[in-house]
Design an enzyme around this catalytic site. Structure first.
Site, PDB file in Angstrom:
ATOM      1  N   LYS A   3      15.099   8.306   4.728  1.00  0.00           N
ATOM      2  CA  LYS A   3      14.858   7.476   6.025  1.00  0.00           C
ATOM      3  C   LYS A   3      13.456   6.893   5.436  1.00  0.00           C
ATOM      4  O   LYS A   3      12.556   7.576   5.289  1.00  0.00           O
ATOM      5  CB  LYS A   3      14.872   8.343   7.141  1.00  0.00           C
ATOM      6  CG  LYS A   3      15.939   9.071   7.733  1.00  0.00           C
ATOM      7  CD  LYS A   3      15.759   9.812   8.789  1.00  0.00           C
ATOM      8  CE  LYS A   3      16.901  10.845   9.150  1.00  0.00           C
ATOM      9  NZ  LYS A   3      16.819  11.318  10.450  1.00  0.00           N
ATOM     10  N   GLY A   4      13.230   5.636   6.043  1.00  0.00           N
ATOM     11  CA  GLY A   4      11.838   5.019   5.928  1.00  0.00           C
ATOM     12  C   GLY A   4      11.156   5.796   6.799  1.00  0.00           C
ATOM     13  O   GLY A   4      11.414   6.111   7.715  1.00  0.00           O
ATOM     14  N   GLY A  19       0.798  -1.285  -0.109  1.00  0.00           N
ATOM     15  CA  GLY A  19       0.102  -0.012   0.064  1.00  0.00           C
ATOM     16  C   GLY A  19       0.802   1.226  -0.019  1.00  0.00           C
ATOM     17  O   GLY A  19       0.259   2.389  -0.288  1.00  0.00           O
ATOM     18  N   GLY A  28       7.343   4.669   6.974  1.00  0.00           N
ATOM     19  CA  GLY A  28       6.204   3.918   7.170  1.00  0.00           C
ATOM     20  C   GLY A  28       5.733   3.915   8.444  1.00  0.00           C
ATOM     21  O   GLY A  28       4.677   3.538   9.046  1.00  0.00           O
ATOM     22  N   GLU A  29       6.757   3.680   9.483  1.00  0.00           N
ATOM     23  CA  GLU A  29       6.584   3.336  10.841  1.00  0.00           C
ATOM     24  C   GLU A  29       6.660   4.485  11.704  1.00  0.00           C
ATOM     25  O   GLU A  29       5.505   4.543  12.565  1.00  0.00           O
ATOM     26  CB  GLU A  29       7.700   2.560  11.364  1.00  0.00           C
ATOM     27  CG  GLU A  29       8.109   1.421  10.487  1.00  0.00           C
ATOM     28  CD  GLU A  29       7.152   0.192  10.072  1.00  0.00           C
ATOM     29  OE1 GLU A  29       6.282   0.283  10.939  1.00  0.00           O
ATOM     30  OE2 GLU A  29       7.383  -0.339   9.146  1.00  0.00           O
ATOM     31  N   ILE A  82      12.236  13.044   0.450  1.00  0.00           N
ATOM     32  CA  ILE A  82      11.106  12.520   0.264  1.00  0.00           C
ATOM     33  C   ILE A  82      11.143  12.151  -1.342  1.00  0.00           C
ATOM     34  O   ILE A  82      11.138  13.000  -2.211  1.00  0.00           O
ATOM     35  CB  ILE A  82       9.852  13.714   0.602  1.00  0.00           C
ATOM     36  CG1 ILE A  82       9.991  13.812   2.199  1.00  0.00           C
ATOM     37  CG2 ILE A  82       8.643  13.027   0.343  1.00  0.00           C
ATOM     38  CD1 ILE A  82       9.882  12.650   3.160  1.00  0.00           C
ATOM     39  N   LYS A 139       3.488  12.660  -2.585  1.00  0.00           N
ATOM     40  CA  LYS A 139       1.858  12.180  -2.562  1.00  0.00           C
ATOM     41  C   LYS A 139       1.861  11.040  -1.652  1.00  0.00           C
ATOM     42  O   LYS A 139       0.780  10.782  -0.928  1.00  0.00           O
ATOM     43  CB  LYS A 139       1.299  11.935  -3.857  1.00  0.00           C
ATOM     44  CG  LYS A 139       0.410  13.153  -4.588  1.00  0.00           C
ATOM     45  CD  LYS A 139      -0.361  12.476  -5.402  1.00  0.00           C
ATOM     46  CE  LYS A 139      -1.093  13.532  -6.273  1.00  0.00           C
ATOM     47  NZ  LYS A 139      -2.064  13.015  -7.348  1.00  0.00           N
TER      48      LYS A 139
END
Length: 730
Positions: A693-694, A460, A696-697, A621, A625
Site C-alpha cells: 500500500k502506498g 525524495g 507517502g500520504e 514494506i 529505511k
C-alpha cells in the site's frame, strides 16, 4: 514459475543515489548545463483582480544584456487545445500572456529574457505596469460558495435528532504551502519544431502532455527530462504557468531559456493546500456508538479553475454509522489554483473528524482508543465492499503499548513538569493509495547487468532505490548490477508521482517487465542443449546473484552472462505493464494510529512536541529505511500543519504577506522531537503484484489531530483552528 528468492526487497538498504546527492552530482532542474542558455525572470501582477491598462518596457529593453520582454502585447497566440489527461478543466486554464486580464495577485504579466540572471532580474524591476484594479475576492468566509458535491446514506438529520449526545463543532484550517527545498524551475530548448524541457515535476508525462496541448505539438515533438526532484509534497503534480512561459520565451528568442521561480513567487505560482471552513455535527448514544454525522465543508479554489480533493473520503468510511450527509463546496476566489499537498483531503478531514472523536470521548468519559474500537466498521459502508486489509485495532494495540498510553491521565491539565503542562493524544489516520496504469522496460545485457526504465519521478521517497530492489529480486541480480532510470518522457509512461501510487503502480510494471526477461532467459536455457539446465521444467528454475539454477540444487545451473554469450545474444528485453487494480472490488486503504506527547508552557502558551509514534498498516514494506524516512517526514509535516504553517493574505489586494521562509514558519530541528515508526508486518495483495500500500500520504494523516488532542489533554483548552497558536491557549 517458482517464486524468486527475495534478497533485496525488505532489506534496510541505503539509497542508491545517495552518493550523487551528498556530493552534489545529482542534477536538478535548474542545474542542467545547456549550451547557450539565457535567463528569464517573470514580472508578477501587483493587483489581485482587474486589467492591464499600460505596460512600459522601454527601460527594461534598454538595460544591457536584456534580449526581449514578452507580454500579452507581443506574445504569440497559443492554441491551448484541450488536454484530457490534465488537472485543468477544458477551456479553463490560465492562458499566460494571451489577454490583459489579471485574476490573482502574482499572475505572470510579462517575462524579461537576458543574457545573465542579474540582467534579467534588474530588467524585470524596470518594467512598469498600469492597472485598472478591481477589489479581489480572497476571503473564504466572505465569498459565495459554488454548487455542493453531496454524499448521503440514511437520514442524517433525523439520526442526529434522535442521538442522545450531539456535538456541533466548527473548525478552521489555514492554507498551507509546500515549500520544497528545490525551487520550481524550467529550462526549455527548441530545435526546429521539437521542444525539450528540463522541468521540476512530479508527473513527467502530465507535463509532457500539457506542453504538447498548449503548443499544439505532436507527442513525439516534446521531451520532458527530470532525473531528480528536490522535494515536492504535491507542488509538482501539474504543469504550472512558468513552464509554459519558459517554453514560449525560448521559442521567441530562439535560444534555450532557464527560468527559476523565487521563493516568493512559489507562493502564488505553484499551488497550495486550500484553507477550509468545516462544520461537523456528530451524534451518538451514551455508550459512544455513532449514529449520525453531518459534514458541511467549504474550501478555496480559484476563479478560473475548480480544484477538488478527497476531503469527503474519511468521513464516509473511517467509522461505522448508519446516517451520514456531506456537502463539499468549492469557494471560487481571486487566487491561483490550489494543488494536492501531502495527505490531500484526508489530512484536512482527519483533523476535524479525529478532533471531534476526542471531544466525544471526553464528553462520554470513554478512553479515546476505546471509543474508536466501538465504532470499527466490518466493511466500507460507503460502498458495501470488504476491506482488503484493515488492521486499525492492531495499530491501536501496538501503539498504546509502545507509547505508554496507560500512563495518560484522562483529566485535562492534571500532569505537570515544572511550568509545563503535559498531555497525551492520539488519532487514527486513513488514506486511499492510488493504483494507476503504468509501464516499464527491462533489459538484461550480455555482461550480466540490467537496465530498467520508467518515466516516473523521485521527489525524495527513494524511487531509484525501491524500484532497483524490486527489479533486482525479479531478475535474480544483485543491487549493484541493476540500474534503474527515471525522469524522462522517452521512457515508458507512468502515472503521477503522488497519491501514494508509485510503488504499487510503477513497481508492478517493473516486476512484470523483469519477470518477462527472466522467463526469456530461463526458456533459452532449458531449450539450449549445451546448457546445464537443458530439459529442466522451466517452473523449477530460479535465479539468484545472476545465476540460473534448479531450485533445491544450486550446483546445476549457469550464469546469465555465460548463457547469453553462448547463444550470441547481446541482450534480452521486455516491456512490462500494470493496468490498474482490476475488476475485483475491495476497499483498499492504508491506516495508522498516531500518538503524541506535548508540553505546553502554563504561562506563555507555547507548545512543544516531546515525542511521537506512528503505527502503520501499509502492506508489504519494500525498503524499511525508506519507510522510516517517509514516516519521519510525514510526522514533521504534520507538526508544521498543527503548530506553525499558515499562509496570510492581505484581502485588500490579494498579496500573500508571509511569502518567505523567514515569515512562513516550517518545522526546524528544534521543533522535531523523538519520533518512532512501526510498520505492521503483512501484505495487501489487492490489485498489485507487490502486496504494498502506498505510504507517502498516510504518514501525515492524523498527525495534527493527535497533537491537538494532546494539547487538550495538557491544558483543557480545545483549539479548533489550525495552526494552534500560543494566543489561542492563553
Amino acid at each position: 514459475m517458482s517464486p524468486q528468492p527475495q534478497a533485496a526487497v525488505g532489506a534496510p538498504l541505503s539509497r542508491v543515489d545517495g552518493r550523487l546527492k551528498v556530493t552534489g552530482k545529482a542534477e536538478y532542474a535548474a542545474e542542467h548545463d545547456i549550451k547557450g542558455a539565457v535567463h528569464a525572470v517573470i514580472v508578477d501582477a501587483s493587483i489581485g483582480r482587474g486589467r492591464i491598462t499600460s505596460l512600459d518596457t522601454g527601460a527594461a529593453e534598454a538595460h544591457p544584456g536584456v534580449l526581449r520582454v514578452i507580454s500579452h502585447r507581443n506574445a504569440p497566440k497559443l492554441p491551448y487545445r484541450d488536454n484530457p489527461g490534465s488537472n485543468n478543466p477544458p477551456g479553463r486554464r490560465l492562458r499566460v500572456f494571451q489577454d490583459d486580464r489579471v485574476v490573482f495577485h502574482g499572475q505572470p504579466v510579462a517575462v524579461v529574457i537576458a543574457s545573465t540572471l542579474e540582467a534579467a532580474q534588474h530588467g524585470a524591476s524596470l518594467v512598469e505596469v498600469g492597472y485598472e484594479a478591481e477589489t479581489p475576492s480572497t476571503d473564504l468566509h466572505e465569498a459565495e460558495p459554488g454548487t455542493p458535491t453531496d454524499y448521503a446514506r440514511g437520514d442524517a438529520e433525523a439520526g442526529l435528532r434522535s442521538s442522545a449526545v450531539r456535538l456541533d463543532l466548527t473548525y478552521e484550517l489555514a492554507r498551507n504551502h509546500h515549500n520544497p527545498m528545490e525551487p520550481h524551475a524550467t529550462i526549455a530548448r527548441w530545435e526546429g519544431d521539437k521542444l525539450t524541457v528540463w522541468d521540476k515535476t512530479q508527473w513527467v508525462m502530465g507535463t509532457h502532455d500539457e506542453i504538447a496541448a498548449v503548443f499544439d505539438l505532436p507527442a513525439d515533438a516534446v521531451r520532458v527530462i527530470n532525473p531528480f526532484v528536490g522535494g515536492g509534497f504535491g507542488s509538482g503534480l501539474r504543469c504550472w504557468p512558468h513552464t509554459i512561459v519558459a517554453a514560449l520565451a525560448a521559442r521567441v528568442v530562439r535560444r534555450p531559456v532557464k527560468l527559476v521561480l523565487s521563493r516568493r513567487q512559489m507562493y502564488f505560482g505553484t499551488g497550495f493546500r486550500p484553507a477550509y471552513a468545516y462544520r461537523l455535527r456528530l451524534g451518538s448514544d451514551r455508550r459512544g456508538k455513532l449514529n449520525a454525522a453531518i459534514h458541511d465543508i467549504d474550501a478555496e479554489t480559484s476563479s478560473y479553475e475548480t480544484f477538488t480533493e478527497a476531503v469527503m473520503g474519511a468521513g464516509q468510511m473511517l467509522y461505522s454509522m448508519p446516517n451520514v450527509h456531506q456537502a463539499y463546496r468549492q469557494v471560487p476566489l481571486d487566487v491561483n489554483t490550489p494543488i494536492w499537498m501531502r495527505g490531500p483531503g484526508f489530512a484536512s478531514a482527519s483533523f476535524v473528524i479525529e478532533s471531534a472523536m476526542d471531544e466525544l470521548a471526553h464528553e462520554l468519559a470513554i478512553d479515546p482508543i476505546e471509543l474508536r474500537r466501538r465504532n470499527e466498521p466490518s466493511e466500507d459502508e460507503s460502498t458495501n465492499e470488504p476491506f482488503s486489509t484493515r488492521r486499525l485495532r492492531e495499530c491501536y494495540t501496538v501503539g498504546a503499548r509502545e507509547f505508554g498510553w496507560d500512563r495518560r491521565d484522562p483529566k485535562p491539565r492534571s500532569t505537570r513538569d515544572g511550568d509545563w503542562l503535559i498531555g497525551l493524544g492520539m488519532a487514527a489516520g486513513v488514506y486511499d493509495p492510488g493504483r494507476f496504469p503504468a509501464q516499464a522496460r527491462a533489459r538484461l545485457d550480455a555482461d550480466g547487468t540490467a537496465v530498467v526504465e520508467a518515466a516516473t519521478s523521485d521527489m525524495g521517497p527513494g524511487t531509484y532505490t525501491s524500484q532497483t530492489q524490486v527489479a533486482a529480486d525479479a531478475l535474480g541480480l544483485t543491487m549493484r548490477t541493476v540500474t534503474f532510470r527515471l525522469g524522462d518522457s522517452l521512457y515508458p509512461p507512468t502515472s503521477p508521482h503522488g497519491g501514494s501510487a508509485t510503488m504499487a503502480s510503477v513497481g508492478s510494471a517493473v516486476v512484470d517487465a523483469c519477470d518477462k526477461v527472466r522467463r526469456q532467459a530461463i526458456e533459452l536455457a532449458v531449450e539450449d542443449r549445451e546448457s546445464p539446465l537443458y530439459g529442466v521444467n522451466a517452473d523449477d528454475v530460479v535465479v539468484r546473484g545472476g545465476r540460473l539454477h534448479v531450485r533445491g540444487n544450486p550446483t546445476r545451473g549457469e550464469t546469465y552472462k555465460r548463457l547469453l554469450a553462448r547463444n550470441k545474444r547481446d541482450q534480452l528485453e521486455a516491456d512490462g505493464t500494470y493496468a490498474g487494480p482490476g475488476s475485483e472490488r475491495s476497499a483498499y486503504f492504508a491506516y495508522n494510529a498516531t500518538f503524541a506527547e506535548v508540553a505546553v508552557d502554563a504561562n506563555l502558551g507555547l507548545v512543544r512536541v516531546r515525542r511521537m509514534l506512528g503505527v502503520y498498516d501499509a502492506g508489504r514494506i519494500i525498503s524499511p529505511k525508506l519507510a522510516e524516512s517517509q514516516a519521519f517526514g510525514g510526522i514533521v509535516g504534520g507538526i508544521g500543519t498543527a503548530l506553525l504553517e499558515h499562509t496570510v493574505t492581505d484581502h485588500r489586494d490579494g498579496r500573500i504577506v508571509n511569502a518567505s521562509l523567514a515569515d512562513y514558519l516550517v518545522p526546524v530541528n528544534a521543533d522535531v522531537p523523538e519520533i518512532k515508526a512501526i510498520y505492521l508486518d503483512g501484505e495487501d495483495n489487492a490489485g498489485n503484484l507487490l502486496g504494498v500500500k502506498g505510504l507517502g500520504e498516510v504518514v501525515q494523516v492524523g498527525v495534527a489531530a493527535a497533537i491537538g488532542n494532546a494539547v487538550f489533554n495538557a491544558t483543557g483548552r480545545r483549539v479548533r483552528q489550525l495552526p494552534i497558536t500560543a494566543e489561542a491557549l492563553l
